[in-house]
Design a protein around this motif. Sequence first.
Motif, PDB file in Angstrom:
ATOM      1  N   GLY A   1      41.327  82.054  26.492  1.00 17.76           N
ATOM      2  CA  GLY A   1      40.248  82.243  27.500  1.00 17.76           C
ATOM      3  C   GLY A   1      40.294  81.094  28.496  1.00 17.76           C
ATOM      4  N   GLU A   2      41.280  80.438  28.579  1.00 16.49           N
ATOM      5  CA  GLU A   2      41.456  79.187  29.346  1.00 16.49           C
ATOM      6  C   GLU A   2      40.091  78.141  29.385  1.00 16.49           C
ATOM      7  OE1 GLU A   2      43.290  79.078  33.753  1.00 16.49           O
ATOM      8  OE2 GLU A   2      41.555  80.030  33.669  1.00 16.49           O
ATOM      9  N   VAL A   3      39.847  78.309  28.019  1.00 15.47           N
ATOM     10  CA  VAL A   3      38.927  76.937  27.693  1.00 15.47           C
ATOM     11  C   VAL A   3      39.782  75.738  27.332  1.00 15.47           C
ATOM     12  CG1 VAL A   3      37.433  76.086  25.932  1.00 15.47           C
ATOM     13  CG2 VAL A   3      37.227  78.399  26.384  1.00 15.47           C
ATOM     14  N   VAL A   4      39.359  74.737  28.047  1.00 17.10           N
ATOM     15  CA  VAL A   4      40.086  73.386  28.049  1.00 17.10           C
ATOM     16  C   VAL A   4      39.468  72.323  27.401  1.00 17.10           C
ATOM     17  CG1 VAL A   4      41.499  71.959  29.623  1.00 17.10           C
ATOM     18  CG2 VAL A   4      41.157  74.016  30.337  1.00 17.10           C
TER      19      VAL A   4
ATOM     20  N   ASP B   1      34.948  59.318  21.513  1.00 21.29           N
ATOM     21  CA  ASP B   1      33.694  59.508  20.637  1.00 21.29           C
ATOM     22  C   ASP B   1      33.634  61.183  20.309  1.00 21.29           C
ATOM     23  OD1 ASP B   1      32.874  60.203  23.259  1.00 21.29           O
ATOM     24  OD2 ASP B   1      31.091  59.068  23.029  1.00 21.29           O
ATOM     25  N   GLY B   2      34.641  61.869  20.642  1.00 17.96           N
ATOM     26  CA  GLY B   2      34.657  63.432  20.374  1.00 17.96           C
ATOM     27  C   GLY B   2      35.540  63.964  21.340  1.00 17.96           C
ATOM     28  N   VAL B   3      35.099  65.147  21.998  1.00 10.96           N
ATOM     29  CA  VAL B   3      35.737  65.720  22.974  1.00 10.96           C
ATOM     30  C   VAL B   3      35.072  66.442  23.980  1.00 10.96           C
ATOM     31  CG1 VAL B   3      37.689  66.360  21.473  1.00 10.96           C
ATOM     32  CG2 VAL B   3      35.887  68.121  21.504  1.00 10.96           C
ATOM     33  N   LEU B   4      35.655  66.838  25.115  1.00 11.85           N
ATOM     34  CA  LEU B   4      35.183  67.362  26.369  1.00 11.85           C
ATOM     35  C   LEU B   4      35.541  68.786  26.338  1.00 11.85           C
ATOM     36  CD1 LEU B   4      32.761  66.967  28.431  1.00 11.85           C
ATOM     37  CD2 LEU B   4      34.669  66.109  29.995  1.00 11.85           C
ATOM     38  N   LEU B   5      34.648  69.930  26.476  1.00  9.92           N
ATOM     39  CA  LEU B   5      35.073  71.252  26.697  1.00  9.92           C
ATOM     40  C   LEU B   5      34.902  71.634  28.179  1.00  9.92           C
ATOM     41  CD1 LEU B   5      34.267  73.195  23.560  1.00  9.92           C
ATOM     42  CD2 LEU B   5      36.278  72.149  24.117  1.00  9.92           C
ATOM     43  N   PHE B   6      35.530  72.359  28.698  1.00 11.88           N
ATOM     44  CA  PHE B   6      35.424  73.032  29.976  1.00 11.88           C
ATOM     45  C   PHE B   6      35.652  74.575  29.901  1.00 11.88           C
ATOM     46  CE2 PHE B   6      36.869  75.096  33.842  1.00 11.88           C
ATOM     47  CZ  PHE B   6      35.489  74.429  34.872  1.00 11.88           C
ATOM     48  N   ASP B   7      34.532  75.293  30.173  1.00 12.27           N
ATOM     49  CA  ASP B   7      34.572  76.788  29.802  1.00 12.27           C
ATOM     50  C   ASP B   7      33.753  77.427  30.826  1.00 12.27           C
ATOM     51  OD1 ASP B   7      34.764  79.215  28.822  1.00 12.27           O
ATOM     52  OD2 ASP B   7      33.626  79.170  26.989  1.00 12.27           O
ATOM     53  N   GLY B   8      34.199  78.346  31.719  1.00  9.55           N
ATOM     54  CA  GLY B   8      33.510  79.079  32.636  1.00  9.55           C
ATOM     55  C   GLY B   8      32.686  78.270  33.778  1.00  9.55           C
ATOM     56  N   GLY B   9      33.320  77.107  34.297  1.00  8.07           N
ATOM     57  CA  GLY B   9      32.571  76.527  35.147  1.00  8.07           C
ATOM     58  C   GLY B   9      31.748  75.283  34.727  1.00  8.07           C
ATOM     59  N   ALA B  10      31.738  75.051  33.283  1.00  5.42           N
ATOM     60  CA  ALA B  10      30.789  74.032  32.781  1.00  5.42           C
ATOM     61  C   ALA B  10      31.436  73.186  31.693  1.00  5.42           C
ATOM     62  CB  ALA B  10      29.537  74.896  32.309  1.00  5.42           C
ATOM     63  N   PHE B  11      30.909  71.976  31.799  1.00  4.25           N
ATOM     64  CA  PHE B  11      31.297  71.039  30.668  1.00  4.25           C
ATOM     65  C   PHE B  11      30.559  70.947  29.616  1.00  4.25           C
ATOM     66  CE2 PHE B  11      33.494  69.319  34.476  1.00  4.25           C
ATOM     67  CZ  PHE B  11      34.786  69.263  34.007  1.00  4.25           C
ATOM     68  N   THR B  12      31.143  70.755  28.248  1.00  8.84           N
ATOM     69  CA  THR B  12      30.133  70.551  27.215  1.00  8.84           C
ATOM     70  C   THR B  12      30.684  69.436  26.425  1.00  8.84           C
ATOM     71  OG1 THR B  12      29.382  72.843  27.006  1.00  8.84           O
ATOM     72  CG2 THR B  12      29.020  71.728  24.925  1.00  8.84           C
ATOM     73  N   LYS B  13      30.161  68.506  26.201  1.00 12.12           N
ATOM     74  CA  LYS B  13      30.509  67.250  25.085  1.00 12.12           C
ATOM     75  C   LYS B  13      30.066  67.789  23.808  1.00 12.12           C
ATOM     76  CE  LYS B  13      31.856  63.252  23.922  1.00 12.12           C
ATOM     77  NZ  LYS B  13      31.148  62.188  24.257  1.00 12.12           N
ATOM     78  N   ILE B  14      31.260  67.594  22.913  1.00 13.80           N
ATOM     79  CA  ILE B  14      30.973  67.649  21.430  1.00 13.80           C
ATOM     80  C   ILE B  14      31.236  66.068  21.022  1.00 13.80           C
ATOM     81  CG2 ILE B  14      31.983  68.775  19.383  1.00 13.80           C
ATOM     82  CD1 ILE B  14      32.978  70.986  21.103  1.00 13.80           C
ATOM     83  N   ASP B  15      30.202  65.819  20.150  1.00 12.94           N
ATOM     84  CA  ASP B  15      30.311  64.353  19.491  1.00 12.94           C
ATOM     85  C   ASP B  15      31.019  64.431  18.384  1.00 12.94           C
ATOM     86  OD1 ASP B  15      28.774  63.236  21.474  1.00 12.94           O
ATOM     87  OD2 ASP B  15      27.017  63.869  20.651  1.00 12.94           O
ATOM     88  N   ALA B  16      31.888  63.111  18.169  1.00 12.83           N
ATOM     89  CA  ALA B  16      32.701  63.108  16.973  1.00 12.83           C
ATOM     90  C   ALA B  16      31.511  62.703  15.706  1.00 12.83           C
ATOM     91  CB  ALA B  16      33.802  61.832  16.978  1.00 12.83           C
TER      92      ALA B  16
END
Length: 402
Positions: free
Chosen positions: A218-221, A227-242
Motif C-alpha cells: 500500500g506504499e506505506v513507508v 526511539d522508534g520508527v516514523l510511518l508515512f501513509d496517505g499523506g500523513a506521518f505517524t510516530k511509533i515509539d519504541a
Amino acid sequence: MSRPRSRLAIGALGVIAAVALAGCATPGPAAENTAGAAPEAHHEGDTRIAVTYDGGVLVLDGETLDTIGQVELGGFLRVNGAGDHDGHVFVTAEDGFHVLDSGLASGTVELTGEVFDAEAAGHAVPHAGRTALFDDGTGEVRIFDTDAVGTGTLPEVDTITSEAAHHGVALELADGSILSTIGTADARSGVRHLAADGTELTRNEQCPSVHGEGALKGEVVVFGCEDGVLLFDGGAFTKIDAPDEFGRTGNAYVSDTSAIAFGDYKTDPDQEGYLLSQLARIDTATQTMSIVDLPEGVEYTWRGVGRDGHDNVVVLGADGSLSLLDESGELVDTWDVIDPWESPTEWQQPHPGLHVVGDIAYVTEPAKDRILAVDLHTGEVSAEATLDVVPNEFVVVGAAGH
C-alpha cells in the motif's frame, strides 16, 4: 523553506563524470565476458550477484555462483541494485555512483561510463519506476527514470535540494511526490513530504537520527529513528515509539506484499561492536511496534536480515546459523550454514552477509572467501563457490531480484 525542484540535462556532467572515473578508478580492462558469444535470451528468473572486494567488483551467476565478469575500481565500494529490468548495479565509490552492467541482458559485464558524481555518495533508492540518489556531501537528491540507466549517457534528472547536507535518503512515490530526510552534518531529525514541484506539503521532526527506509504494501513507508520508527501513509506521518527509552532502528527489512516491517533494534547507545539479538516488528496496519527476541546465541549485524518470497524473516547469526521466522516473529526453522564468526570492529570490514531472493538465501563467508546459496525450503546448500578475493558487500539483481 523548501527550494524548487529543477530539471537538469546532464550531458556535460557526464563528461566531467567520465574524467572523474578515469582519475579515480584503478586502471584495468573492461570486465571479461567469459561467455565469448552473443548473450542468451534474457530469462525472467535470471539473477546476477555483484560482490565488492578491495579493488573492484566480481559478478557471479545467481544460479551456479560461477564468476562471469569482473571490474576494477579503487577505494571502499558499496553496491545497490539499480532496480531496472536489465540488472544494472550502482557501485558507490569515492567520486560518486558508477553504473555497472551485470551482463544480465547484454551478456557483457562492464562499467558503462555513467557516473553520477557526488561529494559523498549515499543511498540509492529505486521505487515505483523512479530512482533517487542522495549526495550526503551536499544534500542534493537526483531523481530519474529507473530504466534510463545503462545507455552510457547520464539520464535527465529532477533535482531536490535539502535544507542542509546530511547522511540522508529520499524516494519518489507513485504519485510523483517525494519523501526526503531532514538533517545537518551534526544531527538528523525527521522527514519532509514534498510535492512533485518541490513544494513542501508536510514534515515530521520527531525521528531523531533518522536512518533506513522501506516501502511496504500500500506504499506505506517506514523510517527508522533512535526511539522508534516514523510511518508515512496517505499523506500523513505517524510516530511509533519504541518500548525502550533508547530503541534504535537503523535499517528496515520490508516487503511490498506485507504490512509488517522488521528492523534491527539496539537498546544500548554505548554498545561496542555491531551484533544485535533483537528485531523490531512494526505492524503498519495497527501502527504498533513489538520486540522479537531471537533464539539464544543468535546475533546479527545489519547485513544479516532479509525477507523471503513468503514474507518470512531470515536472519544470519554470528553462530553460523540461518534462522527462518514467520511474520509474527515465531521461529520456523534453523540451519547451520557457515562457521561461527565475530563482530567486525568497523562496519566497513568484511563480515558475513545475507541477501534473500524468493526462496534462496545467498550468504557470504569472507573468512573462507566463500559464497553459498541456501534453499529455504530445506536448508540445503544448492550452490557454493570459493572466490579469488575476499568478499565484502554484495547485492543480487535481476527480474527475480528487485
